[in-house]
Design an enzyme around this catalytic site. Structure first.
Site, PDB file in Angstrom:
ATOM      1  N   GLU A   1      34.603 -12.227  21.753  1.00  0.00           N
ATOM      2  CA  GLU A   1      33.374 -11.442  21.767  1.00  0.00           C
ATOM      3  C   GLU A   1      32.438 -12.055  22.790  1.00  0.00           C
ATOM      4  OE1 GLU A   1      31.442 -10.840  18.028  1.00  0.00           O
ATOM      5  OE2 GLU A   1      33.286 -10.210  16.992  1.00  0.00           O
TER       6      GLU A   1
ATOM      7  N   GLU B   1      35.433 -14.270  12.200  1.00  0.00           N
ATOM      8  CA  GLU B   1      34.423 -15.331  12.187  1.00  0.00           C
ATOM      9  C   GLU B   1      34.342 -16.007  10.815  1.00  0.00           C
ATOM     10  OE1 GLU B   1      31.287 -14.474  15.744  1.00  0.00           O
ATOM     11  OE2 GLU B   1      30.679 -13.805  13.752  1.00  0.00           O
TER      12      GLU B   1
END
Length: 583
Positions: free
Chosen positions: A232, A158
């Site tokens: 995710e 991320e």
């Protein structure tokens, strides 16, 4: 094992269409004796892949020192996944977030006052290169290109939520390739961060927990025509001390999963099985207010903290059976638990009386941080002499993260980072009185700019406006309690005390430690660190894995930082108490 191809509009495995049906399962949050069980249950739910991060801070606790044994034997975990017929998505970071202490970055990086984490800072890159040089040779034989289970490897984590320096991601990708990683590489980001976090020539994936079509549309806009993976899919959430236990309705999560899979995309459930932040390994968040994460990482997952299937497990199994051949074997049942028992903690060892066996104090003009002391986890005990009697105002630059203050052994108050507290007033009974501050690292920040989270006391310490000098700093990692001097005394002692008791087990099985009436501290069973307890909740029990127990007598040790209840008992119960819920 077949090799994954990401070049077309869909994933293929040795030329055949393939959908990744994965679930997060972090080996370092699970007792290694349970790895095979959790992997089998992943397959029985209908998954064909598991995902795991790799925590740099545990594997390299000091520069030049690497650990890949016991619960950190990543190659053994990968071999067990392969034996179960599962593929693996490997996420070695170096930054992993994961609500893990420091986002997985080792604390010794912070000994350089100018270090810039997650950047091309030379010191940081040199450390990353050393880490990858130790890690990657151990996993190369487990890559799919060499017949192993690892289909793909993630670059960073991320990154678009942190920065936009594509050259840093490119450097990490080149480093992976240089060390022989020849399976597909991928990045992952939330929809709004995709453009900043993607790396040209590398598979981009997206993270979200709902509104699958919108999230996948953002990915398609960035990379039209590439295979789509939600790296995710958040089916639960983590808890923080002082909050509520976050849950998500099983049927709601199953509907969202069905919507995602109906698009043809692949998925990684975050988490399939959350596990536990054993010991001191929980992370924290700091968005202007510091919030430490609890010990449990149950995450309201399909497998609960003890590895038992939940309603979410069964709901997801039904959904997955619509998009892949259904599993012929029945769903697993809950595992055995110990019968309820009460443990009497009959022996005590005051922490302040046992300091010589717990660590060695370091003298300096000012208090030293944990990083300066070469310490990752636990506590630091700071000591100085107060020059005069009378009213005193103590001011510190910052407390990271919680300081209990004592004068001549008597508690006079607490300073908490979470409440932005930096000053405390008290009365000094005599000239030469001893001031002690016991400072707890409650978890290094794992997300955002707060990653540069040095622990202990910061800045000058002022006493009535003048700098107080002449300190000792005693690191207390509490990683070995074997030399503590326990006695059978029941007399109350102010301040932190270790309490110990024994209990009998006929046949080891999982259980949950409940500490009603206790306030705050840590617990160990047979030396195995269970984690932190705190009466503020929401978590009111600690998971005890069966393999940490043994037939016959077992030893429970509880550190109570404040005052233990007069009964000094604990309960072992077959069920957890994670606190009041919040959806």
């Amino acid at each position: 094992m077949p090799v994954l191809d990401t070049d077309g509009g869909e994933f293929t495995l040795d030329g055949a269409p393939f959908r990744i049906l994965s679930g997060g399962l972090h080996y370092f949050r699970i007792h290694p004796d349970h790895w095979a069980d959790r992997l089998r249950k992943a397959r029985l739910m209908g998954l064909n892949t598991v995902e795991t991060y790799v925590p740099w801070n545990l594997h390299q606790p000091r520069p030049g020192e690497f650990r890949f044994d016991g619960g950190l034997d990543l190659p053994a975990f990968l071999d067990l996944a392969a034996a179960e017929g599962l593929h693996v998505l490997l996420r070695p970071g170096p930054y992993i977030c994961a609500e893990w202490e420091g986002g997985g970055l080792p604390s010794w990086l912070l000994t350089d006052p100018g270090v810039r984490l997650r950047s091309n800072h030379p010191g940081y890159l040199h450390a990353v290169e050393g880490w990858f040089g130790a890690l990657l040779p151990r996993v190369l034989d487990r890559l799919a290109t060499r017949g192993g289970p690892v289909l793909a490897v993630q670059v960073e984590n991320e990154y678009g939520a942190y920065g936009d320096d594509t050259s840093h991601l490119a450097h990490l990708a080149e480093l992976l390739r240089r060390h022989g990683v020849d399976v597909p590489l991928f990045t992952c980001d939330q929809p709004g961060d995709l453009a900043r976090g993607a790396l040209p020539g590398t598979l981009a994936t997206v993270n979200f927990g709902s509104r699958a079509r919108q999230g996948l549309a953002a990915l398609d806009e960035l990379r039209p025509g590439q295979p789509k993976l939600c790296a995710e899919f958040w089916i639960g959430w983590f808890d923080r001390w002082g909050g509520r236990h976050v849950v998500r309705d099983a049927q709601d999560a199953a509907r969202e999963l069905d919507e995602l899979l109906a698009t043809g995309a692949s998925v990684n459930l975050y988490m399939f099985h959350g596990g536990t932040n054993f010991g001191f390994t929980n992370g924290a968040n700091d968005k202007h207010t510091y919030r430490p994460t609890v010990t449990s990482y149950d995450y309201d997952s399909p497998l609960d903290e003890a590895g038992d299937p939940t309603a979410k497990y069964h709901a997801f199994r039904e959904v997955l059976a619509k998009y892949a051949p259904p599993v012929a074997e029945p769903a697993p049942a809950a595992g055995p638990k110990l019968p309820a028992a009460t443990v009497q903690l009959t022996e005590s060892a005051p922490l302040l009386a046992d300091l010589p066996v717990l660590g060695t104090a370091v003298p300096a003009l000012r208090p030293l941080t944990m990083e300066e002391l070469g310490q990752d986890f636990g506590f630091v005990l700071y000591k100085a002499v107060l020059p005069a009697a009378g009213p005193a105002l103590l001011e510190v630059g910052a407390v990271a993260d919680r300081a209990q203050v004592f004068v001549d052994g008597q508690p006079v108050g607490v300073l908490e980072r979470e409440n932005h507290e930096r000053a405390i007033a008290f009365h000094v009974p005599r000239a030469g009185a001893v001031l002690r501050l016991l400072v707890e690292n409650q978890g290094r920040v794992n997300y955002g700019e707060g990653l540069h989270d040095r622990k202990g006391l910061h800045g000058p310490v002022l006493l009535n406006g003048a700098e107080l000098t002449g300190w000792t700093s005693l690191p207390l990692p509490l990683d070995d309690l074997g030399e503590l001097s326990f006695t059978g005394t029941a007399s109350p002692v102010p301040g932190p005390v270790f309490h110990r008791g024994t209990f009998h087990v006929d046949e080891p099985a999982d259980t949950f430690l409940h500490l009603p009436g206790w306030t705050k501290g840590n617990a160990w069973v047979n030396g195995f660190p269970l984690g932190r307890h705190w009466s503020r909740g929401p978590q009111c029990s600690l998971y005890v894995p069966g393999p940490a127990l043994r037939p016959g007598p077992n030893e429970l040790t509880v550190l109570e930082l404040h005052a233990a209840p007069s009964h000094r008992t604990a309960r072992l119960l077959p069920h957890p108490d994670l606190g009041p819920t919040e959806e």
